[in-house]
Design an enzyme around this catalytic site. Sequence first.
Site, PDB file in Angstrom:
ATOM      1  N   ASP A 198       0.847  -1.191   0.000  1.00  0.00           N
ATOM      2  CA  ASP A 198       0.000   0.000   0.000  1.00  0.00           C
ATOM      3  C   ASP A 198       0.884   1.244   0.000  1.00  0.00           C
ATOM      4  O   ASP A 198       1.905   1.275   0.684  1.00  0.00           O
ATOM      5  CB  ASP A 198      -0.928   0.017   1.221  1.00  0.00           C
ATOM      6  CG  ASP A 198      -2.065   0.993   0.994  1.00  0.00           C
ATOM      7  OD1 ASP A 198      -3.067   0.609   0.366  1.00  0.00           O
ATOM      8  OD2 ASP A 198      -1.933   2.175   1.394  1.00  0.00           O
TER       9      ASP A 198
HETATM   10  C1  LIG Z   1       2.781   8.699  -5.699  1.00  0.00           C
HETATM   11  C2  LIG Z   1       2.504   7.681  -6.771  1.00  0.00           C
HETATM   12  C3  LIG Z   1       1.589   6.658  -6.578  1.00  0.00           C
HETATM   13  N1  LIG Z   1       1.361   5.733  -7.557  1.00  0.00           N
HETATM   14  C4  LIG Z   1       0.385   4.639  -7.365  1.00  0.00           C
HETATM   15  C5  LIG Z   1       0.936   3.375  -6.738  1.00  0.00           C
HETATM   16  C6  LIG Z   1      -0.322   2.668  -6.293  1.00  0.00           C
HETATM   17  O1  LIG Z   1      -0.814   1.865  -7.352  1.00  0.00           O
HETATM   18  C7  LIG Z   1      -1.305   3.813  -6.040  1.00  0.00           C
HETATM   19  C8  LIG Z   1      -1.625   3.904  -4.572  1.00  0.00           C
HETATM   20  O2  LIG Z   1      -2.711   3.109  -4.290  1.00  0.00           O
HETATM   21  P1  LIG Z   1      -2.682   1.791  -3.421  1.00  0.00           P
HETATM   22  O3  LIG Z   1      -3.938   1.803  -2.597  1.00  0.00           O
HETATM   23  O4  LIG Z   1      -1.379   1.622  -2.719  1.00  0.00           O
HETATM   24  O5  LIG Z   1      -2.766   0.599  -4.502  1.00  0.00           O
HETATM   25  P2  LIG Z   1      -3.907   0.241  -5.537  1.00  0.00           P
HETATM   26  O6  LIG Z   1      -5.273   0.540  -4.982  1.00  0.00           O
HETATM   27  O7  LIG Z   1      -3.561   0.863  -6.872  1.00  0.00           O
HETATM   28  O8  LIG Z   1      -3.738  -1.335  -5.683  1.00  0.00           O
HETATM   29  P3  LIG Z   1      -3.911  -2.480  -4.540  1.00  0.00           P
HETATM   30  O9  LIG Z   1      -4.467  -1.850  -3.288  1.00  0.00           O
HETATM   31  O10 LIG Z   1      -4.828  -3.503  -5.135  1.00  0.00           O
HETATM   32  O11 LIG Z   1      -2.505  -3.025  -4.352  1.00  0.00           O
HETATM   33  O12 LIG Z   1      -0.676   4.999  -6.484  1.00  0.00           O
HETATM   34  C9  LIG Z   1       2.029   5.810  -8.768  1.00  0.00           C
HETATM   35  O13 LIG Z   1       1.811   4.976  -9.656  1.00  0.00           O
HETATM   36  N2  LIG Z   1       2.939   6.814  -8.973  1.00  0.00           N
HETATM   37  C10 LIG Z   1       3.208   7.753  -8.035  1.00  0.00           C
HETATM   38  O14 LIG Z   1       4.038   8.641  -8.283  1.00  0.00           O
END
Ligand SMILES: Cc1cn([C@H]2C[C@H](O)[C@@H](COP(=O)(O)OP(=O)(O)OP(=O)(O)O)O2)c(=O)[nH]c1=O
Length: 194
Positions: A69
């Site tokens: 997460d």
């Molecule tokens: C800050 C930042 C976040 N992110 C993404 C990573 C994560 O996918 C998302 C944060 O949400 P999360 O809740 O961590 O993940 P998710 O809902 O996409 O997937 P799951 O819970 O099923 O594992 O933001 C980027 O891709 N680039 C960035 O620069």
Amino acid sequence: MSSLILASKSPRRSELLQKAGYTFTVRQAEGPETLPGGSAPEEAVQQLARRKAEEVLEHYPDSVVLAADTMISLDGRILGKPVSKEDARRTLEALSGRTHEVYTGAAVFTKRRKSVFFVKTEVRFCPLDTDLIQSYLATAEPYDKAGSYAVQGQGSLFVEAVQGDFYNVMGLPVSRLSRELRLFHIVPSFPPTY
Ligand SMILES: Cc1cn([C@H]2C[C@H](O)[C@@H](COP(=O)(O)OP(=O)(O)OP(=O)(O)O)O2)c(=O)[nH]c1=O
């Protein structure tokens, strides 16, 4: 050797794990992502990662389950994914010209062994002008990302400096994770290219 399951719907996590050379299947956790109220970001990301790993391990008890997460924190305040365009605008305006922290919590679970850790990366944004924020909000990019930007996409236009693991910002601290996975006898493969 047990098989690896990535308990995540995030396409970024799949891509990073695959590019690092791991073989795995994806089975996403369905439960709600409710933020533990009042907790520090490092606690919150680890708790949510733990919950997702636990849920998927129940269905696949003979596998090694990986969940993660990601959240960002500014002045001690947690910022997750935006709930609306206005929310994304407020977040980007708040991040403009400042340094924030990106936390990713990861959980690697088998029925016998459970490991949870987090990695923090600092990201400094340049001062952002209103037009740039406006143009960015018209794209699809901010809406499924913690902090309302993607460092790996057009969000790169905002980033002045990154201190720590870049891949942690994208959602998976690959190098630290690989050391943990090795303890579970999960290692990447390096296919020869000749
Ligand atoms: C800050 C930042 C976040 N992110 C993404 C990573 C994560 O996918 C998302 C944060 O949400 P999360 O809740 O961590 O993940 P998710 O809902 O996409 O997937 P799951 O819970 O099923 O594992 O933001 C980027 O891709 N680039 C960035 O620069």
